[in-house]
Motif scaffolding. Structure first.
Motif, PDB file in Angstrom:
ATOM      1  N   PRO A 194      26.621   6.854  13.836  1.00  0.00           N
ATOM      2  CA  PRO A 194      25.656   5.959  14.483  1.00  0.00           C
ATOM      3  C   PRO A 194      26.238   4.599  14.910  1.00  0.00           C
ATOM      4  CG  PRO A 194      24.858   6.675  12.317  1.00  0.00           C
ATOM      5  CD  PRO A 194      26.244   7.190  12.479  1.00  0.00           C
ATOM      6  N   ARG A 195      27.382   4.229  14.346  1.00  0.00           N
ATOM      7  CA  ARG A 195      28.032   2.955  14.672  1.00  0.00           C
ATOM      8  C   ARG A 195      29.490   3.192  15.093  1.00  0.00           C
ATOM      9  NH1 ARG A 195      25.184  -1.527  12.835  1.00  0.00           N
ATOM     10  NH2 ARG A 195      23.471  -1.033  11.427  1.00  0.00           N
ATOM     11  N   PRO A 196      29.688   3.915  16.172  1.00  0.00           N
ATOM     12  CA  PRO A 196      31.077   4.203  16.559  1.00  0.00           C
ATOM     13  C   PRO A 196      31.783   2.972  17.112  1.00  0.00           C
ATOM     14  CG  PRO A 196      29.607   4.971  18.249  1.00  0.00           C
ATOM     15  CD  PRO A 196      28.735   4.483  17.114  1.00  0.00           C
ATOM     16  N   GLN A 199      27.066   2.062  23.650  1.00  0.00           N
ATOM     17  CA  GLN A 199      26.844   0.977  22.688  1.00  0.00           C
ATOM     18  C   GLN A 199      25.375   0.566  22.668  1.00  0.00           C
ATOM     19  OE1 GLN A 199      29.791  -1.661  24.442  1.00  0.00           O
ATOM     20  NE2 GLN A 199      31.040  -1.555  22.566  1.00  0.00           N
ATOM     21  N   SER A 200      24.795   0.416  23.826  1.00  0.00           N
ATOM     22  CA  SER A 200      23.387   0.023  23.941  1.00  0.00           C
ATOM     23  C   SER A 200      22.470   1.076  23.328  1.00  0.00           C
ATOM     24  CB  SER A 200      23.057  -0.205  25.417  1.00  0.00           C
ATOM     25  OG  SER A 200      21.709  -0.506  25.585  1.00  0.00           O
ATOM     26  N   ALA A 201      22.706   2.343  23.656  1.00  0.00           N
ATOM     27  CA  ALA A 201      21.882   3.428  23.122  1.00  0.00           C
ATOM     28  C   ALA A 201      22.033   3.532  21.608  1.00  0.00           C
ATOM     29  CB  ALA A 201      22.251   4.749  23.787  1.00  0.00           C
ATOM     30  N   ALA A 202      23.241   3.341  21.106  1.00  0.00           N
ATOM     31  CA  ALA A 202      23.472   3.409  19.659  1.00  0.00           C
ATOM     32  C   ALA A 202      22.623   2.362  18.942  1.00  0.00           C
ATOM     33  CB  ALA A 202      24.955   3.214  19.347  1.00  0.00           C
ATOM     34  N   ARG A 203      22.575   1.149  19.498  1.00  0.00           N
ATOM     35  CA  ARG A 203      21.750   0.095  18.889  1.00  0.00           C
ATOM     36  C   ARG A 203      20.284   0.512  18.873  1.00  0.00           C
ATOM     37  NH1 ARG A 203      25.327  -3.214  21.608  1.00  0.00           N
ATOM     38  NH2 ARG A 203      24.000  -3.347  23.438  1.00  0.00           N
ATOM     39  N   GLU A 204      19.781   1.004  20.002  1.00  0.00           N
ATOM     40  CA  GLU A 204      18.376   1.407  20.076  1.00  0.00           C
ATOM     41  C   GLU A 204      18.077   2.565  19.124  1.00  0.00           C
ATOM     42  OE1 GLU A 204      14.988   3.103  23.112  1.00  0.00           O
ATOM     43  OE2 GLU A 204      16.695   2.029  23.989  1.00  0.00           O
ATOM     44  N   MET A 205      18.977   3.510  19.040  1.00  0.00           N
ATOM     45  CA  MET A 205      18.753   4.653  18.151  1.00  0.00           C
ATOM     46  C   MET A 205      18.739   4.213  16.683  1.00  0.00           C
ATOM     47  SD  MET A 205      21.030   7.435  20.264  1.00  0.00           S
ATOM     48  CE  MET A 205      20.886   8.797  19.099  1.00  0.00           C
ATOM     49  N   ARG A 206      19.604   3.275  16.324  1.00  0.00           N
ATOM     50  CA  ARG A 206      19.603   2.757  14.946  1.00  0.00           C
ATOM     51  C   ARG A 206      18.309   2.019  14.659  1.00  0.00           C
ATOM     52  NH1 ARG A 206      24.933   1.272  16.313  1.00  0.00           N
ATOM     53  NH2 ARG A 206      24.308  -0.903  16.461  1.00  0.00           N
ATOM     54  N   PRO A 216      17.060   7.352  24.587  1.00  0.00           N
ATOM     55  CA  PRO A 216      17.786   6.082  24.696  1.00  0.00           C
ATOM     56  C   PRO A 216      19.103   6.194  25.467  1.00  0.00           C
ATOM     57  CG  PRO A 216      16.869   6.264  22.509  1.00  0.00           C
ATOM     58  CD  PRO A 216      16.602   7.582  23.199  1.00  0.00           C
ATOM     59  N   LEU A 217      19.804   7.292  25.340  1.00  0.00           N
ATOM     60  CA  LEU A 217      21.050   7.455  26.100  1.00  0.00           C
ATOM     61  C   LEU A 217      20.772   7.555  27.596  1.00  0.00           C
ATOM     62  CD1 LEU A 217      23.046   9.803  23.758  1.00  0.00           C
ATOM     63  CD2 LEU A 217      23.942   7.687  24.763  1.00  0.00           C
ATOM     64  N   GLN A 218      19.751   8.284  27.968  1.00  0.00           N
ATOM     65  CA  GLN A 218      19.403   8.403  29.382  1.00  0.00           C
ATOM     66  C   GLN A 218      19.008   7.039  29.954  1.00  0.00           C
ATOM     67  OE1 GLN A 218      16.553  11.545  28.507  1.00  0.00           O
ATOM     68  NE2 GLN A 218      17.665  12.918  29.888  1.00  0.00           N
ATOM     69  N   LYS A 219      18.196   6.303  29.198  1.00  0.00           N
ATOM     70  CA  LYS A 219      17.799   4.960  29.640  1.00  0.00           C
ATOM     71  C   LYS A 219      19.000   4.039  29.769  1.00  0.00           C
ATOM     72  CE  LYS A 219      14.810   3.500  26.753  1.00  0.00           C
ATOM     73  NZ  LYS A 219      13.761   2.963  25.888  1.00  0.00           N
ATOM     74  N   ALA A 220      19.888   4.082  28.780  1.00  0.00           N
ATOM     75  CA  ALA A 220      21.055   3.198  28.790  1.00  0.00           C
ATOM     76  C   ALA A 220      21.987   3.520  29.954  1.00  0.00           C
ATOM     77  CB  ALA A 220      21.806   3.305  27.460  1.00  0.00           C
ATOM     78  N   PHE A 221      22.155   4.801  30.276  1.00  0.00           N
ATOM     79  CA  PHE A 221      22.996   5.159  31.417  1.00  0.00           C
ATOM     80  C   PHE A 221      22.401   4.594  32.702  1.00  0.00           C
ATOM     81  CE2 PHE A 221      25.663   7.530  28.759  1.00  0.00           C
ATOM     82  CZ  PHE A 221      26.686   8.113  29.488  1.00  0.00           C
ATOM     83  N   LEU A 222      21.088   4.607  32.818  1.00  0.00           N
ATOM     84  CA  LEU A 222      20.443   4.015  33.999  1.00  0.00           C
ATOM     85  C   LEU A 222      20.618   2.494  34.008  1.00  0.00           C
ATOM     86  CD1 LEU A 222      17.128   6.058  34.123  1.00  0.00           C
ATOM     87  CD2 LEU A 222      18.915   6.017  35.882  1.00  0.00           C
ATOM     88  N   GLU A 223      20.317   1.859  32.890  1.00  0.00           N
ATOM     89  CA  GLU A 223      20.362   0.398  32.797  1.00  0.00           C
ATOM     90  C   GLU A 223      21.767  -0.164  33.021  1.00  0.00           C
ATOM     91  OE1 GLU A 223      18.668  -0.267  28.930  1.00  0.00           O
ATOM     92  OE2 GLU A 223      16.629   0.165  29.644  1.00  0.00           O
TER      93      GLU A 223
END
Length: 160
Positions: A120-122, A149-156, A88-95
């Protein structure tokens, strides 16, 4: 220094290595395992380009002797994607276009991963503090925060 054997887990696989224990992990990863996502930059642990995860903790591989990782779990940017799917972090960095030149990106992503494992909610302030020691000359910091922020949501959501 005498040649010594080291065993550790690298990107989910057990590895063995013979060599000098004072050799820096950065060089071992790049030369022995051809993992070049771990970048060579300042060599002093100040920029974050060489960041890897050691037991899920972001650490500067240019400062870690290989003897200190014996028996531990190491993850590099190359190991973060699983089963052909980006993390999710890799995807979010791209997006979020959270990079320009990409040189700092592996270290940024692994530092963010370490943060999200602990928190998980920084808050934005916590994200900025966690990323503060990773230098980005391109000025992508606002997009990096958005990506985290986006990756954190997806990971949760994945944890349910």
């Amino acid at each position: 220094m005498a040649q010594v054997g080291f065993e550790f887990e690298l990107n989910g696989k057990a590895v063995k290595l013979e060599g000098e224990g004072d050799r820096k992990l950065l060089w071992v990863l790049r030369t022995e395992f051809n993992l070049t996502g771990t970048k060579v930059a300042c060599g002093q642990g100040l920029c974050g380009a060489c960041t890897v995860l050691i037991e899920d903790e972001a650490q500067r591989s240019c400062q870690v002797p290989v003897s200190e990782v014996s028996g531990k779990r190491i993850w590099t940017i190359e190991g973060l994607a699983q089963g052909g799917n980006l993390h999710p972090l890799q995807k979010a960095f791209l997006e979020h276009h959270a990079f320009q030149c990409g040189f700092c990106t592996p270290g940024m992503i692994l530092s963010a991963y370490s943060l999200l494992k602990k928190e998980p909610r920084p808050s934005v302030k916590e994200m900025i503090r966690a990323m503060d020691e990773n230098l980005c000359r391109c000025g992508a910091h606002p997009r990096i925060v958005q990506a985290i922020q986006s990756a954190a949501r997806e990971m949760r959501e994945r944890r349910g």
